[in-house]
Scaffold this active site. Structure first.
Site, PDB file in Angstrom:
ATOM      1  CG  HIS A 270      11.080 -25.651  18.038  1.00  0.00           C
ATOM      2  ND1 HIS A 270       9.740 -25.857  17.858  1.00  0.00           N
ATOM      3  CD2 HIS A 270      11.687 -26.748  17.566  1.00  0.00           C
ATOM      4  CE1 HIS A 270       9.565 -27.042  17.310  1.00  0.00           C
ATOM      5  NE2 HIS A 270      10.728 -27.596  17.125  1.00  0.00           N
ATOM      6  CB  CYS A 271       8.842 -23.059  22.661  1.00  0.00           C
ATOM      7  SG  CYS A 271       9.948 -24.465  22.723  1.00  0.00           S
ATOM      8  CB  ILE A 272       7.400 -18.315  22.924  1.00  0.00           C
ATOM      9  CG1 ILE A 272       8.378 -18.821  23.997  1.00  0.00           C
ATOM     10  CG2 ILE A 272       6.401 -17.365  23.540  1.00  0.00           C
ATOM     11  CD1 ILE A 272       7.746 -19.592  25.127  1.00  0.00           C
ATOM     12  CG  ASP A 275       5.094 -24.781  21.788  1.00  0.00           C
ATOM     13  OD1 ASP A 275       5.256 -25.283  20.663  1.00  0.00           O
ATOM     14  OD2 ASP A 275       5.979 -24.745  22.654  1.00  0.00           O
TER      15      ASP A 275
END
Ligand SMILES: NC(=O)c1ccc[n+]([C@@H]2O[C@H](COP(=O)([O-])OP(=O)(O)OC[C@H]3O[C@@H](n4cnc5c(N)ncnc54)[C@H](O)[C@@H]3O)[C@@H](O)[C@H]2O)c1
Length: 440
Positions: A270-272, A275
């Site tokens: 979900h992040c790298i 974001d």
């Protein structure tokens, strides 16, 4: 003299009688709710997903890091947001994805802040934890809260504290990971520090919410860029007949100035992958470009294609068949080892690339029983993992290792005597026979 809202809040936080509402009970919010409750605060968990609330009320966790027993400490689970009126501290842990055009999608954060404003009472601290670009707390959350008619810095206080969950990492829990915290203004700062100081072992106060937001984005960009670097090196060294994993392991013996990152089939989670583009978007406002981020994105996005190209070569050389006739077993669908999360997983991307080329694809993942609903891949919904006992060598032409879960029996995979493409160095790390293994 009646105490000010700030004094009232500080005293209930210090006494741990502050009622804490956690909004968004996902990978971040659920472990946080449990941790805050364990530290003695009365906690209520809020979510818009009725199925999640029902499950939690029945005492069933859906996240590996949280046990069913852990849930018992939380006072209540609800989809009734009018209960926010009774909260002293409200923490926002809702998703911050990208839109189809890869711009920040703050609709969840906005909707949540507006919902809070409808029920907000004086003497409340609201903290955003969702990862986002510098400026969001002050520019998006605070104005929405002011829609309540209450005054910021006098009746209500806002802060930002980024989440640092590392799913699947057994060495760290929410309470033992140092937490960066900031308030909008000194009074909000004192409240945020008092609250998180009571919840985690170590807090790291910074001077503004913008700095705290920038810290989280920096951590994620650091990972995205370094993973891109080793992915690029993998392709270059491979062409030279050099094993990139051997290089990294040897380089990692340097006691200073080097930190190992490992290549793989592409970025996931979900992040790298997401974001860093929040900063790209914000930088445009300052007429600046984020070249490292764009380049890392380009290299990492290309990795699934690289893996498919290697598989195509191996099938051609070893079996004389093309992808359109190939039957491929994917091992590992989750985006990282020992978790069940398939969001943005490169395995799913590779599965669709292979299917697009006409290959028959099955998968085996001890952590993923079936593919959940994914916005970009509706056609894969419900596809089930093979049971290990149902995997027969004669049903496949090649094995593609995409996630190196510990629970996989790699020795039995190698024993099938099929061509294996290993994107994680899983076979060599276990000192298993490499005769038919190609690293990619
Ligand atoms: N997963 C991680 O490891 C991780 C790590 C650090 C930071 N983050 C960040 O934390 C934030 C949350 O991520 P996550 O992985 O927990 O997401 P998630 O999708 O697992 O959970 C989000 C939850 O919010 C709920 N939700 C959505 N809109 C809502 C609304 N308007 N009101 C109430 N609930 C709502 C959803 O139903 C879901 O249960 C994101 O900004 C993410 O970038 C995630």
């Amino acid at each position: 003299m009646t105490p000010s809202p700030h004094e009232t809040l500080l005293s209930v936080i210090t006494a741990k009688t502050a009622r804490v509402g956690i909004i968004g009970l996902g990978y971040v919010g659920l472990p946080l709710a449990v941790t805050v409750a364990k530290r003695g605060f009365p906690v209520t968990g809020f979510d818009i997903d009725p199925a999640k609330i029902l499950r939690l009320k029945a005492g069933q966790s859906y996240i590996e890091a949280v046990t069913d027993d852990d849930l018992g400490g939380v006072a209540g689970w609800t989809g009734d947001f009018s209960q926010l009126a009774a909260m002293d501290v409200i923490v926002i842990c809702v998703p911050t994805p990208l839109t189809e055009h890869r711009d920040p999608d703050l609709s969840y954060v906005r909707a949540t802040a507006e919902e809070i404003a409808r029920h907000l009472s004086p003497a409340t601290l609201v903290v955003l934890e969702s990862t986002t670009y510098p400026g969001t707390t002050v520019e998006v959350v605070a104005p929405a809260l002011e829609g309540s008619g209450l005054q910021l810095g006098k009746d209500i206080f806002v802060g930002f504290s980024p989440e640092r969950e590392d799913p699947g990492n057994a060495h760290f829990r929410t309470a033992t990971i140092p937490k960066v915290v900031a308030g909008d203004g000194p009074e909000a700062g004192r409240l945020v520090e008092a609250f998180y100081g009571a919840v985690v072992d170590r807090i790291v106060p910074v001077s503004s919410t913008q700095v705290a937001e920038a810290v989280k984005i920096t951590e994620n960009i650091f990972r995205a860029v370094n993973i891109a670097l080793v992915n690029e090196l993998k392709v270059i060294f491979d062409a030279m007949g050099i094993d990139v994993w051997e290089v990294i392991d040897a380089a990692a013996t340097k006691p200073f100035g080097f930190m190992p990152f490992y290549p793989g089939p592409g970025l996931g989670g979900h992040c790298i992958p997401i974001d860093p583009f929040y900063l790209t978007w914000k930088a445009r406002q300052f007429e600046l470009t984020t070249r490292f981020i764009e380049l890392a994105g380009e290299i990492n996005t290309n990795m699934p294609h690289h893996v498919v190209a290697r598989l195509r070569e191996v099938l051609d050389r070893q079996l004389g068949i093309g992808l359109s006739r190939a039957r491929v077993l994917i091992v590992g669908l989750a985006y990282k080892k020992n978790v069940s999360d398939v969001r943005e997983s490169p395995s799913v991307r590779i599965m669709t690339l292979l299917q697009g080329a006409g290959a028959q694809v099955e998968f085996y993942d001890p952590h993923v029983a079936e593919i959940p609903r994914m916005r970009e891949y509706p056609q894969l919904l419900g596809k089930r993992s093979l049971a290990i006992s149902a995997i027969r060598a004669e049903d496949f032409d090649a094995i593609l290792i995409l996630t190196d879960h510990d629970a996989v029996d790699y020795a039995s995979l190698v024993a099938m005597d099929l061509p294996v493409i290993d994107t994680r160095n899983a076979i060599a790390r276990r000192n298993l026979p490499m005769t038919r293994v190609t690293k990619a």
